[in-house]
Write an enzyme that holds these catalytic residues in place. Sequence first.
Site, mmCIF file in Angstrom:
data_model
loop_
_atom_site.group_PDB
_atom_site.id
_atom_site.type_symbol
_atom_site.label_atom_id
_atom_site.label_comp_id
_atom_site.label_asym_id
_atom_site.label_seq_id
_atom_site.Cartn_x
_atom_site.Cartn_y
_atom_site.Cartn_z
ATOM 1 N N GLU A 78 0.837 -1.210 0.000
ATOM 2 C CA GLU A 78 0.000 0.000 0.000
ATOM 3 C C GLU A 78 0.865 1.250 0.000
ATOM 4 O O GLU A 78 2.087 1.193 0.150
ATOM 5 C CB GLU A 78 -0.925 0.030 1.229
ATOM 6 C CG GLU A 78 -2.378 -0.341 0.963
ATOM 7 C CD GLU A 78 -3.114 0.719 0.140
ATOM 8 O OE1 GLU A 78 -2.478 1.682 -0.319
ATOM 9 O OE2 GLU A 78 -4.326 0.579 -0.049
ATOM 10 N N ARG A 93 -7.339 1.238 12.569
ATOM 11 C CA ARG A 93 -5.973 1.582 12.180
ATOM 12 C C ARG A 93 -6.016 2.628 11.081
ATOM 13 O O ARG A 93 -7.039 2.807 10.414
ATOM 14 C CB ARG A 93 -5.203 0.348 11.695
ATOM 15 C CG ARG A 93 -5.742 -0.267 10.403
ATOM 16 C CD ARG A 93 -4.770 -1.308 9.866
ATOM 17 N NE ARG A 93 -5.277 -2.041 8.714
ATOM 18 C CZ ARG A 93 -5.226 -1.613 7.457
ATOM 19 N NH1 ARG A 93 -4.720 -0.410 7.180
ATOM 20 N NH2 ARG A 93 -5.687 -2.356 6.467
ATOM 21 N N GLU A 111 -12.679 -4.845 9.361
ATOM 22 C CA GLU A 111 -13.340 -4.546 8.090
ATOM 23 C C GLU A 111 -14.846 -4.784 8.141
ATOM 24 O O GLU A 111 -15.442 -5.271 7.174
ATOM 25 C CB GLU A 111 -12.698 -5.356 6.950
ATOM 26 C CG GLU A 111 -11.201 -5.114 6.818
ATOM 27 C CD GLU A 111 -10.559 -5.891 5.670
ATOM 28 O OE1 GLU A 111 -11.301 -6.531 4.907
ATOM 29 O OE2 GLU A 111 -9.320 -5.864 5.564
ATOM 30 N N ASP A 169 -10.028 1.016 -4.077
ATOM 31 C CA ASP A 169 -9.028 1.060 -3.012
ATOM 32 C C ASP A 169 -8.357 2.428 -3.030
ATOM 33 O O ASP A 169 -9.037 3.445 -3.090
ATOM 34 C CB ASP A 169 -8.046 -0.097 -3.204
ATOM 35 C CG ASP A 169 -7.373 -0.534 -1.913
ATOM 36 O OD1 ASP A 169 -6.827 0.323 -1.197
ATOM 37 O OD2 ASP A 169 -7.369 -1.743 -1.620
#
Length: 292
Positions: free
Chosen positions: A19, A102, A123, A199
């Site tokens: 990421e 987070r 999630e 994303d």
Amino acid sequence: MPREIQATSICAVGATLGEGPIWVERDAALWFVDIKAPSVYRFDPETGTLDSWDAPDQTGWVIPADDGGFLAGVRGALHRFDPATGAFEHLAAVHPETPGNRLNDAARDSAGRVWFGTMDNAESDETGHVYHWHRGALTKTDIPPVAITNGPAIAPDGRTLYAVDTLGKRIDAYPVDADGRLGTPRVFLTVGPDDGHPDGAICDSEGGVWVGFFGGWAARRYAADGSLTDIVRFPVANITKIALGGPDGRTAYATTAAKGLDEDARAAQPLAGNLFTFRVAIPGVPVDPVTL
């Protein structure tokens, strides 16, 4: 019709959840993270060298700072990361009221603010908020909470913020005033059932929005009016975020993830978690260092 591009693997990383790619001009290198490892990486495209540092907890992103270090989003706090020593120094707690959250993704705007989001690490619960941080001042925005925030992406003039609701499969565009206050949003994009989940997102120098699609086998660029202009195909399913850099700003780098792949899918996608590259028509926006 949108332009079709094929991405190629440029560096074997094997990240569980790659990421936060960002092109850092001061050392002509791409920096990114593996959230779940957790690690910080530096890739030098000139030499092909990949350097890494262990992070103290799940780290969503790093952004260069004007003292030579980096601002880093580590689990539930902002840190200063010093690549010379590998040390992480705590700067500010972000969400002590939601220890299951987070930090996930971030961007610097033209005024020097760092916009970033949090997410439920499981999630599921809608506890993820969007914040901005500027010269030590932390502000929670009025963007409604979602389970997984992504982006936000910032238009080059700093006047539009694109907030990604990953599980909701939509992106909203918020006007931003000179003081960082957000106006009434409009729906920028809703994602179809077969396109994966939106994303990480960034904006290029024309205001186009690049989005990686987790489970979508692709990244896509949308013009500021929401029309699809480019689609990039990958040999792996989980594309997490794009960065634009290189000498002319037109080399794209993409982080990917092996997270969530079962044994059969992992065998079918041996390049999952690697760093990929492709060329684009419109250059990116250089990221100036932030002031800590």
